[in-house]
Design an enzyme around this catalytic site. Sequence first.
Site, short mmCIF file in Angstrom:
data_model
loop_
_atom_site.label_atom_id
_atom_site.label_comp_id
_atom_site.label_asym_id
_atom_site.label_seq_id
_atom_site.Cartn_x
_atom_site.Cartn_y
_atom_site.Cartn_z
N TYR A 111 -1.57 -0.89 10.73
CA TYR A 111 -1.88 -1.52 9.44
C TYR A 111 -0.73 -1.31 8.46
O TYR A 111 -0.21 -2.25 7.86
CB TYR A 111 -3.20 -0.96 8.88
N SER A 126 0.83 -1.20 0.00
CA SER A 126 0.00 0.00 0.00
C SER A 126 0.87 1.25 0.00
O SER A 126 1.97 1.26 0.56
CB SER A 126 -0.86 -0.02 1.26
N LYS A 168 2.22 -3.91 6.47
CA LYS A 168 2.57 -3.97 5.04
C LYS A 168 4.08 -3.77 4.88
O LYS A 168 4.75 -4.47 4.11
CB LYS A 168 1.82 -2.87 4.26
P1 NAD Z 1 -10.93 -6.80 1.46
O1 NAD Z 1 -11.08 -6.81 2.95
O2 NAD Z 1 -12.12 -6.59 0.64
O3 NAD Z 1 -10.22 -8.16 1.00
C1 NAD Z 1 -9.32 -8.88 1.82
C2 NAD Z 1 -9.81 -10.32 1.89
O4 NAD Z 1 -8.93 -11.10 2.67
C3 NAD Z 1 -11.18 -10.42 2.54
O5 NAD Z 1 -12.03 -11.16 1.68
C4 NAD Z 1 -10.92 -11.16 3.85
O6 NAD Z 1 -12.01 -11.98 4.21
C5 NAD Z 1 -9.68 -11.96 3.50
N1 NAD Z 1 -8.83 -12.28 4.66
C6 NAD Z 1 -8.36 -11.44 5.61
N2 NAD Z 1 -7.58 -12.11 6.45
C7 NAD Z 1 -7.53 -13.41 6.05
C8 NAD Z 1 -6.89 -14.58 6.52
N3 NAD Z 1 -6.12 -14.57 7.63
N4 NAD Z 1 -7.07 -15.73 5.85
C9 NAD Z 1 -7.84 -15.78 4.74
N5 NAD Z 1 -8.48 -14.70 4.26
C10 NAD Z 1 -8.32 -13.52 4.90
O7 NAD Z 1 -9.82 -5.72 1.11
P2 NAD Z 1 -9.34 -5.16 -0.30
O8 NAD Z 1 -9.67 -3.73 -0.32
O9 NAD Z 1 -9.76 -6.03 -1.38
O10 NAD Z 1 -7.77 -5.27 -0.09
C11 NAD Z 1 -7.01 -6.32 -0.59
C12 NAD Z 1 -5.56 -6.10 -0.24
O11 NAD Z 1 -5.13 -4.84 -0.76
C13 NAD Z 1 -5.28 -6.04 1.25
O12 NAD Z 1 -4.05 -6.67 1.50
C14 NAD Z 1 -5.17 -4.57 1.54
O13 NAD Z 1 -4.36 -4.31 2.64
C15 NAD Z 1 -4.54 -4.05 0.26
N6 NAD Z 1 -4.82 -2.63 0.00
C16 NAD Z 1 -6.10 -2.17 -0.04
C17 NAD Z 1 -6.35 -0.81 -0.27
C18 NAD Z 1 -7.75 -0.28 -0.28
O14 NAD Z 1 -7.92 0.93 -0.12
N7 NAD Z 1 -8.77 -1.09 -0.51
C19 NAD Z 1 -5.30 0.06 -0.46
C20 NAD Z 1 -4.01 -0.44 -0.45
C21 NAD Z 1 -3.78 -1.79 -0.21
N1 UFG Z 2 -12.28 11.91 3.46
C1 UFG Z 2 -13.24 12.83 3.84
N2 UFG Z 2 -14.38 12.35 4.40
C2 UFG Z 2 -14.61 11.03 4.62
C3 UFG Z 2 -13.63 10.10 4.23
C4 UFG Z 2 -12.45 10.59 3.66
O1 UFG Z 2 -13.08 14.02 3.66
O2 UFG Z 2 -15.67 10.67 5.16
C5 UFG Z 2 -11.04 12.40 2.82
C6 UFG Z 2 -9.82 12.10 3.63
O3 UFG Z 2 -9.54 13.15 4.52
C7 UFG Z 2 -8.76 11.96 2.55
C8 UFG Z 2 -9.53 11.46 1.34
O4 UFG Z 2 -10.90 11.70 1.60
O5 UFG Z 2 -8.26 13.21 2.25
C9 UFG Z 2 -9.34 9.98 1.10
O6 UFG Z 2 -9.59 9.29 2.32
P1 UFG Z 2 -9.80 7.73 2.37
O7 UFG Z 2 -10.10 7.38 3.79
O8 UFG Z 2 -10.76 7.32 1.35
O9 UFG Z 2 -8.40 7.16 1.91
P2 UFG Z 2 -6.94 7.38 2.50
O10 UFG Z 2 -6.16 8.09 1.47
O11 UFG Z 2 -7.00 7.96 3.82
O12 UFG Z 2 -6.43 5.89 2.67
C10 UFG Z 2 -6.66 4.86 1.68
C11 UFG Z 2 -6.80 3.52 2.37
C12 UFG Z 2 -5.51 3.08 2.96
C13 UFG Z 2 -4.46 3.05 1.90
C14 UFG Z 2 -4.36 4.41 1.25
C15 UFG Z 2 -3.37 4.34 0.13
O13 UFG Z 2 -7.80 3.60 3.38
O14 UFG Z 2 -5.63 1.77 3.47
O15 UFG Z 2 -5.62 4.81 0.75
O16 UFG Z 2 -3.11 5.60 -0.37
F1 UFG Z 2 -3.28 2.73 2.43
#
Ligand code: NAD
Ligand code: UFG
Length: 679
Positions: free
Chosen positions: A158, A128, A162
């Site tokens: 978190y 991430s 990573k």
């Molecule tokens: P998500 O929660 O929708 O998907 C993660 C999946 O992993 C879920 O289905 C959950 O049930 C499963 N899981 C969690 N722990 C487990 C375990 N111990 N064993 C088996 N399954 C398990 O999240 P996502 O948004 O699809 O994210 C996927 C990956 O991308 C994650 O590693 C997350 O950290 C990373 N990521 C997400 C974002 C974001 O904003 N969505 C940003 C950067 C990185």
């Molecule tokens: N924001 C608002 N109101 C809300 C939610 C968010 O104003 O109700 C703003 C936040 O202040 C930020 C922007 O919208 O400026 C984006 O916020 P998000 O919470 O959607 O996303 P972040 O950038 O904070 O974080 C996300 C994921 C992290 C990941 C990161 C990677 O939640 O897990 O993107 O850039 F690591």
Amino acid sequence: MSESEYILVTGGAGYIGSHTVIELVDNGYKPIIVDNLSNSSYDAVSRIEFIVDQHFPFFRIDLRDSSALTKIFEKYNISSVIHFAALKAVGESTKIPIDYYDNNINGTINLVKVMQKFNVKTIVFSSSATVYGDVTRFGDDRYIPIPEECPMDPTNPYGKTKYMIEQILKDVSNSDAGSDLKVAILRYFNPIGAHPSGLLGENPLGIPNNLLPYLAQVAIGKREKLSIFGNDYASHDGTPIRDYIHVIDLAKGHIAALNYLHKIGNSGLYREWNLGTGKGSTVFDVYLSFCKAVGRELPYEVVARRSGDVLDLTAKPDRANEELQWKAELGIDEACKDLWKWTTENPFGFQIDNYQWKEFSDDLNDRLHTFKIDNFKVGIINYGATIQNIQIGDQLLVCGFDNGSDYKSSSNPYFGANIGRFANRIKHGKFTLNGKKYQLSQNEGDKNCLHSGFNGFDKQNWYGPIVKFNDDKFKVDFKLIDKDGNDGFPGDLETILHYIIGYKFIEIEYESKLLNGESTIVNLTNHSYFNISNGDSIDDTEFELGTDQYLKVDDELIPTGEIASIGSAKFTLTSDKSFDNCFIVNENDDRIDTRSNELKQLVKASHKDSKITLIVSSTDPAFQLYSGDGINTDGFKKRSGFCVEPSRFLNAINQPNWSKQVILKKDETYGGKIKYEFK
Ligand code: NAD
Ligand code: UFG
């Protein structure tokens, strides 16, 4: 990649994982999903299958369960792993850090150990942008947009998981044993959007933390207004800047990374790539884009900054663009449009009130889905897309088994099943189409083909269902691809079955298309056995048929061509009267798609003991009435139920003046509707 090689996708039921599985299939890879469903639902998996027209292996296990994971590696030839599974909520991680370290780090260590044991050398890891921390800490903008070389400094548990996992994978790849390991670290920026089909998207449980999921809930009235966390940042409108990437682009980035790792041969590699668009958008930019998708202004309020937020997190994606030959193609407008489609079509995500499913056999592809509207309850299983139960209060109205294996037994008389690709009998299983002779399975006394032979629609697990609830009705879609040559039928045939379940009624709509070949034959029906008495026999049921005309048959139960009258269309069923006859509603309708017809009442059945009336109507030109004299199975005997099977004429393909009813040509659609109503 060889035919038998699989890609293991951990966390594949989740938001990004599910979209990536679709891309994998589209690119010729064979996925296996492992997910403990802690933040997702199996419904996502069944929707992926519905989209890609394939069943694939799914295992509900936790990555920390070594022995369960080992069994999967033993059973399948896994060539690579894409590792999504993790807990991912920043705020939550500050409250329960140990859970985050345990789940994310121990899960990964376990996975890598099993990979090592089975000599699996390729892993793509979901990292991430959060690992970079606050890139304004350098006091200048040398790291904006952020390149992969930017020093890391995650600020929450978190992000630290990573960061640590990256270090673990790097150490392994630096070790002797890991020297030929290929590791792609993908650092995602802000994934947004949904699948353009409207079938998949993020399914946030509880109050969403992220900007767009929250805004979507404001738009459907679940939340009052958006709180914008600060408008005093140094951006063009004062709100923070992020790099929002459409989840489809992100999913494609994984295919690019996987292809890259496969291309470099046997040498080891550890490399990080940013997956972002390179274009920053402010909170207001995103807000305006989403309002445009919705078509109206959404309420918001500017509040104090959120702790931990930083001004700018925009990717420098050049490395991925050049090395992986991957570039994000979609912008925030497309993402907002797709998110809005997903939200309006699935306002409650996969959680629909009064709809539940449970495992019905040891195969998750065969589940029992239960729908409830007041005291009206309907059960449908994937096997045959079969109606397993219809119930008003405690009164059961159809015959059905309570476990999956009974449906597979040879004594099951097609309880509740959908029959295809050709309902009823075809004389000796023979027919000619476009001058070519076909021989189908002869499963009725080695003579006729009955209800499509040995592996008809009733004996296959259908994809889906896609369940939605609108206007007090459930809409439940199943899909089946019946393969060319199955039981002798020509051409791959796609059938979508739409059930509509409302208070005391069920509607079935069939829609079939030929996916290849010139033509085939189709004739679909539902084979529910109704019993509206209070007892276990259908005797004394009063019938009123929509016609008194039926097809006379020979001693092989094949029509002679003669149409005759049964005398009276109104009668009470007595034990000396039995039916297995094809009744004719309309002699002149020979269209392959009857759906534009009005639903016509075929049968009105009532019983004095229960005071329940069943009305069966359909758009089709005929129906088979069967008094269930052949039932002889566990818990059910002769005349436990009767069938009304709306369909085309019996053996229509072998009668020149009827055959058009059942010949489906390329680019045409077969269609028909059935309705069951209870009063
Ligand atoms: P998500 O929660 O929708 O998907 C993660 C999946 O992993 C879920 O289905 C959950 O049930 C499963 N899981 C969690 N722990 C487990 C375990 N111990 N064993 C088996 N399954 C398990 O999240 P996502 O948004 O699809 O994210 C996927 C990956 O991308 C994650 O590693 C997350 O950290 C990373 N990521 C997400 C974002 C974001 O904003 N969505 C940003 C950067 C990185
Ligand atoms: N924001 C608002 N109101 C809300 C939610 C968010 O104003 O109700 C703003 C936040 O202040 C930020 C922007 O919208 O400026 C984006 O916020 P998000 O919470 O959607 O996303 P972040 O950038 O904070 O974080 C996300 C994921 C992290 C990941 C990161 C990677 O939640 O897990 O993107 O850039 F690591």
